[in-house]
Scaffold this active site. Structure first.
Site, PDB file in Angstrom:
ATOM      1  CG  ASP A 291      44.644  -7.829  26.536  1.00 12.54           C
ATOM      2  OD1 ASP A 291      44.633  -7.291  25.412  1.00 12.54           O
ATOM      3  OD2 ASP A 291      44.093  -7.327  27.529  1.00 12.54           O
TER       4      ASP A 291
ATOM      5  CD  GLU B 201      40.202  -5.722  23.723  1.00  9.43           C
ATOM      6  OE1 GLU B 201      39.889  -5.992  24.890  1.00  9.43           O
ATOM      7  OE2 GLU B 201      41.385  -5.691  23.335  1.00  9.43           O
TER       8      GLU B 201
ATOM      9  CG  HIS C 150      36.282  -3.964  27.034  1.00 10.45           C
ATOM     10  ND1 HIS C 150      37.042  -3.149  27.845  1.00 10.45           N
ATOM     11  CD2 HIS C 150      37.154  -4.790  26.396  1.00 10.45           C
ATOM     12  CE1 HIS C 150      38.327  -3.467  27.697  1.00 10.45           C
ATOM     13  NE2 HIS C 150      38.416  -4.462  26.827  1.00 10.45           N
TER      14      HIS C 150
ATOM     15  N   GLY D 147      49.221 -13.231  36.506  1.00 11.90           N
ATOM     16  CA  GLY D 147      49.351 -12.876  37.902  1.00 11.90           C
ATOM     17  C   GLY D 147      48.966 -11.447  38.204  1.00 11.90           C
TER      18      GLY D 147
ATOM     19  CB  ALA E 278      43.746   0.265  28.088  1.00 11.20           C
TER      20      ALA E 278
END
Length: 404
Positions: A288, A143, A209, A263, A154
């Site tokens: 993730d 990633e 991203h 959530g 991040a």
């Protein structure tokens, strides 16, 4: 109905029959159902009472429980206080992460690496290769570093870069076959060529991203993208005149879409809508997760960035961006069902569909020939026992499943 017993394996130990009120194999629901495990492999399944052919086998009656395939997580960075690719002992860290998630039902896991300098990523790929080759982890997910600085999330912005083919070849060739998934922003210069090269190397090209518009997202799919990394997050939002990549990806039958049902990343209505739009076979629940998963709140690192975890929510100290999650797939299952996703659809999203994304036919289901990775769920969808390769994982709840 039942499947025929598999041929006996020379030297095999006595097989075990697991019976439960419901067995969801990933392809059918058997109520009540049973499966036979021998040498870590499912050799037979059936409905009703177990076939007489297995009367002499060890019997494990799970009572009112539901038996489902082991979960498959294609996007996970850490857990148990450790991260994939970090620490003085990469193998020990990776085993800590895998064990943390396995206790919550994840029996197949992909090691996701955040953006880092190219030499560090190459070292991590080589360092994790023994675990991929032994089957302890299902591969590596890059990633980064080929992500949009406009949607960096991040990731350390100074380390982001354009996807030069030489760099792509260097990382994917560090240990051929180890990298299974690569997230890329296809609008970057050279992005579409890089997608093609990723696919040629046998890895899954994922869009994420990204600042891509709808047309560019479709062009990326035409080039070989088959997965959307955490849909909605770290990409252009949906606008009624500028739809961005989300609608293009949801509407394209060639693409599976990751959803983080914690959530925090997505509102429950968004989870429900996206899962219904993508449908069974294209929805993938992922965690993730970062290193704070399964441990206490506090200060952590994600790559080189400081993350504060408060009440289970991980955010960068600088800027406040969401920094992964502290989610496990059992919690994601309950979150998706609470959001209105039918149970069978939610189960498919963390078993059969991610297994298909990875090209795996031995996991994600409990039909004969599959690896004996299974999860025992109670009526509240809580994990009470886990089988991994036919072996029971330690640390599960007591109860009828002690027969495991």
């Amino acid at each position: 109905m039942s499947s025929a017993p598999a041929p006996a394996v020379p030297g095999a130990q006595s097989p075990t029959v697991y019976s439960a009120a419901s067995l969801r194999t990933g392809r059918r629901t058997l109520s009540p159902g049973w499966m036979v495990v021998d040498q870590g492999v499912v050799v037979a399944v059936g409905e009703g009472e177990p076939d007489a052919a297995w009367a002499s086998a060890e019997q494990a009656d799970l009572g009112a429980a539901t038996l489902v395939p082991g979960f498959v997580d294609v996007h996970c960075h850490g857990g148990g206080g450790a991260s994939f690719g970090d620490g003085p002992d990469l193998l020990a860290s990776a085993r800590t992460v895998a064990a943390t998630h396995r206790a919550h039902g994840t029996t197949t896991i992909v090691a996701s690496l955040v953006t880092a300098p190219l030499p560090a990523l190459r070292d991590a790929i080589v360092g994790l290769a023994p675990l991929v080759e032994s089957g302890e982890i299902a591969g590596v997910h890059l990633e980064g570093p080929w992500l949009s600085p406009l949607h960096k999330g991040a990731h350390e912005p100074t380390l982001l870069r354009e996807p030069a083919l030489a760099d792509v070849d260097s990382l994917l060739g560090a240990r051929p076959g180890v990298v299974k998934v690569v997230t890329i922003a296809p609008e970057l210069p050279g992005g579409l060529d890089a997608v093609r090269r990723i696919v040629e190397a046998g890895a899954v090209a994922a869009i994420g991203h990204t600042d891509a518009d709808a047309a560019t997202a479709t062009a990326a799919v035409d080039a070989g993208v088959t997965l959307a990394t955490h849909l909605f997050n770290a990409m252009l939002p949906v606008h009624h005149r500028v739809p961005g990549p989300v609608l293009a990806l949801l509407e394209d039958p060639r693409v599976a879409v990751e959803l983080i049902a914690d959530g925090v990343h997505l509102h429950p209505l968004t989870v429900q809508h996206a899962a219904r739009s993508a449908g069974v076979g294209r929805t993938v629940l992922v965690t993730d997760a970062m290193s704070a998963t399964g441990v206490a709140d506090g200060e952590y690192l994600l790559g080189s960035l400081v993350v504060d975890v408060v009440e289970g929510v991980a955010r960068l100290r600088e800027g406040g961006s969401i920094a992964g999650s502290t989610l496990t797939l059992d919690v994601a299952l309950r979150g998706a069902v609470a959001a209105g996703v039918p149970l069978d659809d939610a189960l498919a999203a963390l078993t059969t569909t991610p297994a298909r994304v990875l090209g795996r036919t031995d996991v994600g289901h409990l039909e004969p020939g599959a690896r004996a990775d299974a999860v025992v769920l109670d009526g509240s969808l809580t994990v009470v026992a886990v089988l991994h390769g036919g072996r029971r994982e330690p640390g599960q709840s007591s109860g009828p499943v002690d027969l495991l």
